[in-house]
Design an enzyme around this catalytic site. Structure first.
Site, PDB file in Angstrom:
ATOM      1  N   CYS A   6      43.780  31.297  39.381  1.00 42.61           N
ATOM      2  CA  CYS A   6      42.897  31.043  38.222  1.00 42.61           C
ATOM      3  C   CYS A   6      43.290  31.901  37.029  1.00 42.61           C
ATOM      4  CB  CYS A   6      41.427  31.264  38.569  1.00 42.61           C
ATOM      5  SG  CYS A   6      40.830  30.175  39.846  1.00 42.61           S
ATOM      6  N   ASP A  45      34.676  42.105  32.852  1.00 43.70           N
ATOM      7  CA  ASP A  45      34.638  41.253  34.033  1.00 43.70           C
ATOM      8  C   ASP A  45      34.946  42.171  35.217  1.00 43.70           C
ATOM      9  OD1 ASP A  45      35.295  39.710  36.181  1.00 43.70           O
ATOM     10  OD2 ASP A  45      36.712  38.429  35.123  1.00 43.70           O
ATOM     11  N   GLN A 105      36.657  42.297  40.332  1.00 45.93           N
ATOM     12  CA  GLN A 105      37.570  42.998  41.248  1.00 45.93           C
ATOM     13  C   GLN A 105      37.367  44.506  41.210  1.00 45.93           C
ATOM     14  OE1 GLN A 105      39.270  41.389  43.379  1.00 45.93           O
ATOM     15  NE2 GLN A 105      39.207  39.332  42.510  1.00 45.93           N
ATOM     16  N   LYS A 143      32.436  38.989  46.474  1.00 44.47           N
ATOM     17  CA  LYS A 143      33.650  39.829  46.542  1.00 44.47           C
ATOM     18  C   LYS A 143      33.302  41.249  46.976  1.00 44.47           C
ATOM     19  CE  LYS A 143      35.839  37.096  42.970  1.00 44.47           C
ATOM     20  NZ  LYS A 143      37.001  36.372  43.479  1.00 44.47           N
ATOM     21  N   HIS A 160      41.153  36.023  34.028  1.00 43.27           N
ATOM     22  CA  HIS A 160      40.789  34.919  34.919  1.00 43.27           C
ATOM     23  C   HIS A 160      40.252  33.767  34.056  1.00 43.27           C
ATOM     24  CE1 HIS A 160      38.349  32.851  38.022  1.00 43.27           C
ATOM     25  NE2 HIS A 160      39.062  33.501  38.910  1.00 43.27           N
TER      26      HIS A 160
HETATM   27  N1  PMP Z   1      37.012  37.245  37.298  1.00 48.16           N
HETATM   28  C1  PMP Z   1      37.871  37.718  38.200  1.00 48.16           C
HETATM   29  C2  PMP Z   1      38.773  38.855  37.823  1.00 48.16           C
HETATM   30  C3  PMP Z   1      37.909  37.163  39.475  1.00 48.16           C
HETATM   31  O1  PMP Z   1      38.758  37.638  40.386  1.00 48.16           O
HETATM   32  C4  PMP Z   1      37.048  36.083  39.795  1.00 48.16           C
HETATM   33  C5  PMP Z   1      37.086  35.416  41.148  1.00 48.16           C
HETATM   34  N2  PMP Z   1      38.370  35.090  41.576  1.00 48.16           N
HETATM   35  C6  PMP Z   1      36.163  35.640  38.813  1.00 48.16           C
HETATM   36  C7  PMP Z   1      36.169  36.243  37.578  1.00 48.16           C
HETATM   37  C8  PMP Z   1      35.195  34.520  39.074  1.00 48.16           C
HETATM   38  O2  PMP Z   1      34.274  34.907  40.032  1.00 48.16           O
HETATM   39  P1  PMP Z   1      33.298  33.834  40.709  1.00 48.16           P
HETATM   40  O3  PMP Z   1      34.140  32.684  41.092  1.00 48.16           O
HETATM   41  O4  PMP Z   1      32.741  34.564  41.875  1.00 48.16           O
HETATM   42  O5  PMP Z   1      32.247  33.510  39.688  1.00 48.16           O
END
Ligand code: PMP
Length: 396
Positions: free
Chosen positions: A354, A191, A194, A217, A118
């Site tokens: 993203c 990270d 998910q 999430k 991401h």
């Molecule tokens: N890493 C992953 C794998 C994600 O799916 C996301 C959110 N789409 C993020 C990081 C970023 O999370 P946040 O926007 O809640 O900080």
């Protein structure tokens, strides 16, 4: 129209989610809908219990501080960590930025990332001045740990991987990743955005050094997330931001700081966010993460099987994807898929998620993504399939 074989997995919690009544919400990987228990906890925290934390001498503030710290304990326990190693952040993004900025890297100036990361696990490292090496993916969309092992070396301060991909749903062999990092003296950051909503996570068992996730999430509020870090690493880290609540003594000449986690929580925190996150953790653990994972895996299997039955569909990611099905329909832009499905009351994500470097690797500008949660059931997949048949009729 009978578009899909009968499906079985249902946890029967749909009626606990007031915001999805009459709607097929398949975008939980972007943000999870909130069960009533979480909404109630937030309403009570503001409507009955509210006060500041850590500073007040009055009883209400002491009680709120207890609730706030209890939330920290619950967040730590959720991932097998200790409370004093668990920092509240705005989300995973801020957690990763914190490590990228503050990790004591010594003379190691490279990070090892993967092709599926991401943007929030790419850009912070760039901003912090690291050079990036990129681990390729296997044919079925997993981080290639053989390649990672061959690439890792003593110039890497950090190996940072998604525990579960937000596009492909592929699950990392996290223990092995820890071994890859530690063999060359690097640290492993996972990270867990998910992973935490759908897998049972134990940082001690994995052996990682940092773990980041977002509350929203995990059926909790936005604006609250967690960075867990090994105590000796956090102890060695300078503050990320300065302000109230993180200091020991301030003079104009010199300031000393509190130990972690307070050192990294400058300013009034997201008090009710933490309380809401605690309720979300309790709610999730009430179902059980193994049960949730089994439920979502069954839905992923059923969804992939059903999609395979349609012509012109490309499925991305492995069959054992955690809760996520990314796909493309020949000749139709994912945004058109998303728009037509929206007309049918089905919410999917369409875009680069993203993860533009991953889109480059897949050779597509975007994918459509259906993602599942505790409330998902057969009716969601049936509605998705009906909607996709309509897309094909329109574009066919
Ligand atoms: N890493 C992953 C794998 C994600 O799916 C996301 C959110 N789409 C993020 C990081 C970023 O999370 P946040 O926007 O809640 O900080």
């Amino acid at each position: 129209m009978n578009v899909v074989a009968p499906l079985t997995s249902a946890l029967n919690v749909r009626d606990q989610f007031p915001a999805i009544t009459g709607w097929h919400y398949l975008d939980s990987a972007a943000t999870a809908q909130k069960p009533q228990a979480v909404i109630d906890a937030i309403a009570t925290a503001y409507g009955r219990d509210y006060a500041t934390v850590h500073r007040g001498v009055y009883e209400r503030s002491a009680a709120m501080t207890q609730s706030f710290e209890a939330a920290r304990g619950a967040a730590a326990a959720l991932i097998g960590g200790q409370a004093d190693e668990t920092i509240f952040t705005r989300g995973a993004t801020e957690a990763i930025n914190l490590v990228a900025t503050c990790h004591p890297r010594g003379d190691r100036n490279r990070v090892l990332l993967s092709q599926l990361e991401h943007h929030s696990n790419i850009v912070p490292w760039q901003l912090a001045g690291y050079e990036i090496d990129v681990v390729p993916l296997t044919q079925d969309g997993r981080i290639d740990l053989d390649a990672a092992e061959a690439m890792a070396n003593e110039t890497h301060a950090i190996v940072a991987f998604a525990h579960v991909s937000n596009v492909l749903g592929s699950i990392l062999d996290a223990k092995r990743a820890a071994g890859v990092a530690h063999k060359v003296g690097a640290k492993l950051l996972l990270d867990g955005c998910q992973a935490v909503p759908r897998l049972s996570v134990d940082v001690a068992d994995i052996g990682c050094d940092y773990y980041a996730f977002s509350g929203h999430k995990l059926y909790g509020p936005t604006g609250i997330g967690v960075l867990w870090g090994r105590k000796e690493l956090l102890d060695a880290m300078p503050p990320y931001q300065g302000g109230g609540a993180m200091i020991d003594r301030v003079t104009f000449e010199r300031t000393t700081f509190l130990p972690p986690p307070a050192r990294f929580e400058a300013g009034t925190p997201h008090i009710v966010g933490a309380v809401g996150l605690h309720a979300a953790i309790d709610w999730t653990q009430g179902i059980g993460l193994d049960t949730l994972h089994a439920h979502e895996s069954a839905l992923v299997r059923d969804c992939r099987d059903a999609l395979r039955g349609m012509n012109d569909i490309t499925l991305f990611g492995p069959d054992d994807s955690a809760g996520i099905v990314s796909f493309a329909l020949d000749g139709v832009h994912p945004h058109d898929i998303g728009t037509i499905l929206d007309d049918e009351g089905v919410a999917v994500r369409a875009g680069h998620h993203c993860a533009q470097p991953l889109m480059d690797h897949l050779g597509v500008p975007a994918t459509a993504r259906a993602s599942f949660a505790a409330h998902s059931d057969a009716s969601d997949i049936e509605a998705l399939l009906r909607g996709l048949h309509k897309v094909k009729r329109i574009f066919g």
